[in-house]
Design an enzyme around this catalytic site. Sequence first.
Site, mmCIF file in Angstrom:
data_model
loop_
_atom_site.group_PDB
_atom_site.id
_atom_site.type_symbol
_atom_site.label_atom_id
_atom_site.label_comp_id
_atom_site.label_asym_id
_atom_site.label_seq_id
_atom_site.Cartn_x
_atom_site.Cartn_y
_atom_site.Cartn_z
ATOM 1 N N LYS A 18 63.535 51.872 37.017
ATOM 2 C CA LYS A 18 63.708 51.251 35.699
ATOM 3 C C LYS A 18 63.139 52.114 34.576
ATOM 4 O O LYS A 18 63.686 52.121 33.474
ATOM 5 C CB LYS A 18 63.079 49.863 35.672
ATOM 6 C CG LYS A 18 61.566 49.827 35.745
ATOM 7 C CD LYS A 18 61.041 48.404 35.688
ATOM 8 C CE LYS A 18 59.545 48.349 35.873
ATOM 9 N NZ LYS A 18 58.789 48.981 34.793
ATOM 10 N N THR A 19 62.052 52.856 34.846
ATOM 11 C CA THR A 19 61.486 53.713 33.798
ATOM 12 C C THR A 19 62.472 54.798 33.401
ATOM 13 O O THR A 19 62.611 55.129 32.219
ATOM 14 C CB THR A 19 60.155 54.333 34.263
ATOM 15 O OG1 THR A 19 59.276 53.283 34.696
ATOM 16 C CG2 THR A 19 59.494 55.109 33.147
ATOM 17 N N ASP A 37 60.026 46.167 28.460
ATOM 18 C CA ASP A 37 59.815 46.435 29.882
ATOM 19 C C ASP A 37 59.082 45.243 30.514
ATOM 20 O O ASP A 37 58.334 44.535 29.848
ATOM 21 C CB ASP A 37 58.980 47.708 30.012
ATOM 22 C CG ASP A 37 58.857 48.185 31.448
ATOM 23 O OD1 ASP A 37 59.677 47.766 32.290
ATOM 24 O OD2 ASP A 37 57.945 48.989 31.724
ATOM 25 N N GLU A 38 59.291 45.011 31.804
ATOM 26 C CA GLU A 38 58.616 43.936 32.549
ATOM 27 C C GLU A 38 58.789 42.584 31.840
ATOM 28 O O GLU A 38 57.838 41.824 31.655
ATOM 29 C CB GLU A 38 57.119 44.250 32.721
ATOM 30 C CG GLU A 38 56.814 45.569 33.398
ATOM 31 C CD GLU A 38 57.063 45.563 34.904
ATOM 32 O OE1 GLU A 38 57.615 44.568 35.404
ATOM 33 O OE2 GLU A 38 56.702 46.548 35.565
ATOM 34 N N GLN A 44 59.393 39.722 40.786
ATOM 35 C CA GLN A 44 58.056 40.300 40.633
ATOM 36 C C GLN A 44 57.264 39.608 39.520
ATOM 37 O O GLN A 44 56.338 40.194 38.964
ATOM 38 C CB GLN A 44 58.158 41.797 40.354
ATOM 39 C CG GLN A 44 58.758 42.590 41.514
ATOM 40 C CD GLN A 44 58.691 44.087 41.291
ATOM 41 O OE1 GLN A 44 57.628 44.712 41.410
ATOM 42 N NE2 GLN A 44 59.824 44.682 40.954
ATOM 43 N N ARG A 97 55.253 47.813 48.062
ATOM 44 C CA ARG A 97 54.428 48.979 47.680
ATOM 45 C C ARG A 97 54.522 50.069 48.743
ATOM 46 O O ARG A 97 54.260 51.237 48.475
ATOM 47 C CB ARG A 97 52.943 48.590 47.536
ATOM 48 C CG ARG A 97 52.612 47.542 46.503
ATOM 49 C CD ARG A 97 53.206 47.800 45.142
ATOM 50 N NE ARG A 97 54.459 47.081 44.986
ATOM 51 C CZ ARG A 97 55.375 47.347 44.051
ATOM 52 N NH1 ARG A 97 55.188 48.341 43.219
ATOM 53 N NH2 ARG A 97 56.493 46.645 43.962
#
Length: 658
Positions: free
Chosen positions: A29-30, A211-212, A242, A616
């Site tokens: 996504k970044t 973002d997020e 998330q 993770r």
Amino acid sequence: MKHLNAQQQEAVKATEGRVLVLAGAGSGKTSVLTHRIAYLISKMNVEPHSILGLTFTNKAAGEMRGRLKNMIDPKLAKKVVLSTFHSFCCRVLRKEIHHLGYTVNFTIYDESDRRRLLKHAVRDHLNHEGELPSLESIHQAIAQAKNRGVPPEEITDNALTQELYKLLEVSMRAYNAIDFDSLLSLVVTLFEKFPEILQKYQEEFRYLLIDEYQDTNQIQYKIASLLSSRHNNLFVVGDDDQSIYGFRGAEIKHILEFESEKIIKLQQNYRSTSTILHAANQVIRNNKERHEKELISNQDHGEKIQVFHAPTDEEEAKAVAERILYLHNERHYDWSDIAILYRSNNLARAFEIALMETTWKRGDEWIRGIPYDVYGGLDMAHRSEIKDLIAYLKVCANPKDQESLLRIINVPRRGISNQALDLITQYCRQKKLHLCETLEHLVFSPEDHEELCAALSKPAKKGITTLISILNDAQDKFKHTSLREALKEFIEAIDYQKAIKEEVKSDKVRLFKWENVLSTIDLIDSYEKERKDAGEEASLSDFLSHTLLDPSLSDRKNKKQNGNRVSIMTFHGSKGLEFDACFLTCLEDNLLPHEKSDTPQGLEEERRLFYVALTRAKKQLTLSMARKRKRLGKEVLTTPSRFLFEIPQDLIQIVPHK
């Protein structure tokens, strides 16, 4: 954009209107966010300064800024505003807060400052000087109201909470101070009360990226809505699977109910093996409140997920340490490739002890202890010597800041006893005077306060005179010399090194504390250089905002990240990180899901937390639990987490704990 997949490219080119990008864990996504900004500037000829990117961490904003500089002319990249919600709101308030009755040199209070202020408000309200009952429920109610943008007058279910909320707001305005939550709510108030100011920022920022987005609370949602309502160019990226910060006020409905003209799903994961992703997908699909999607791996199946059940929590920790040693010695993993994750910070100690007691061989040398870092421990910004210095600087920038002044009035010791301080503060309350104003009057016009002067001892009066002299000199120097030089002279003036020597006996601890003080000088020096490079003016008020809103002051997470050490952290703390090998530990009911999360919404958030922890891991994933665990000094029987049974059996390998 050749290296982006089709869905990522589609997101980058969706430049107009309201766009929702559902970006699964490890889906890049970044890259999408930074490529989209670069695309707007280089292909769509959008002015860089008209783009606003809002994130939740300074680390994320910094990473985006760094990537953008590698894609377009760095001078253009610098003009794009990329910051956290809090930093952006602080920037707005530094320019506009005078409209709300504050001055631009306002102080930012952290949570501990607000708690102290609430205690003072309670004492004033009840006219009570003795021990107080716990105020935790009131503190939490006020924090939740601020997160939702609810003013005091709209709290109708608890008269005491409403009254204390009002008193807290009045006190903070009197001290020219605002807390972290108010940074956001005051911007909403500003935009709603002054439409012309809102319009100015709407015109300045025609393209808004967030973002997020799943982590937004009600007030952040409102800021985004207000800023984007004119041009309607709102691009949000997030993952409802998330959303794990409900306890902070985040509302998953913002991403579930987002009114979009286009929804793009990023489901290609570039991090984990297909076995790990399949397990995560199977777990999260048990949630009902979610967008339908499934992560797809670009890797092979990899190894099965290992699961072991140790007899006790101590043996679980030793078994994890032995497996870490195996990965390092036999499979050549670096320590920093490995993480131990758990639900709550109070579970860390057993793993720390196990790692410290493990012996291993490097060449011909036997070494005791596997190197590790615990994330979420006491960071530098919360150490007493740093809080003292920051409090001094707050008073220099804003003399009305009573909480900071109370902290340092007798630090280092200068003869102002607790009894003297009690006399002064009670006098201030009775006369409705500011503390700093009263101290100055005691020095320069004592005849105006004869009663108080007569009650104070000679050492107290001498100490007050010394303090006011130091503060006045410092305020002058911070205005007319470099911040770095002013701070150096100030530390010498208060003789803080001597204070450290008197406070602690250990030479090692003295050195540690003094190095923290020196690091504050380095920090203010770096800030001045950053402002100079950006062509902006440096000021003490702005430095304090910059420091409090940017966790780079923290030593644990920044200095040690470059070291080769095992990471120990909570599931929450691991979000956004990745490791070759992860040990998800203490997987027992009442720990995960947590015993306080017994509502349907609470269980779904706990499941999302488990999903975050699972994703993770890149290559190796181990799940562990104990049959007995010490709680409050007693061993109690445990039950494996119900979430473990949601992982298909063909993906796991049950192994002995030894």
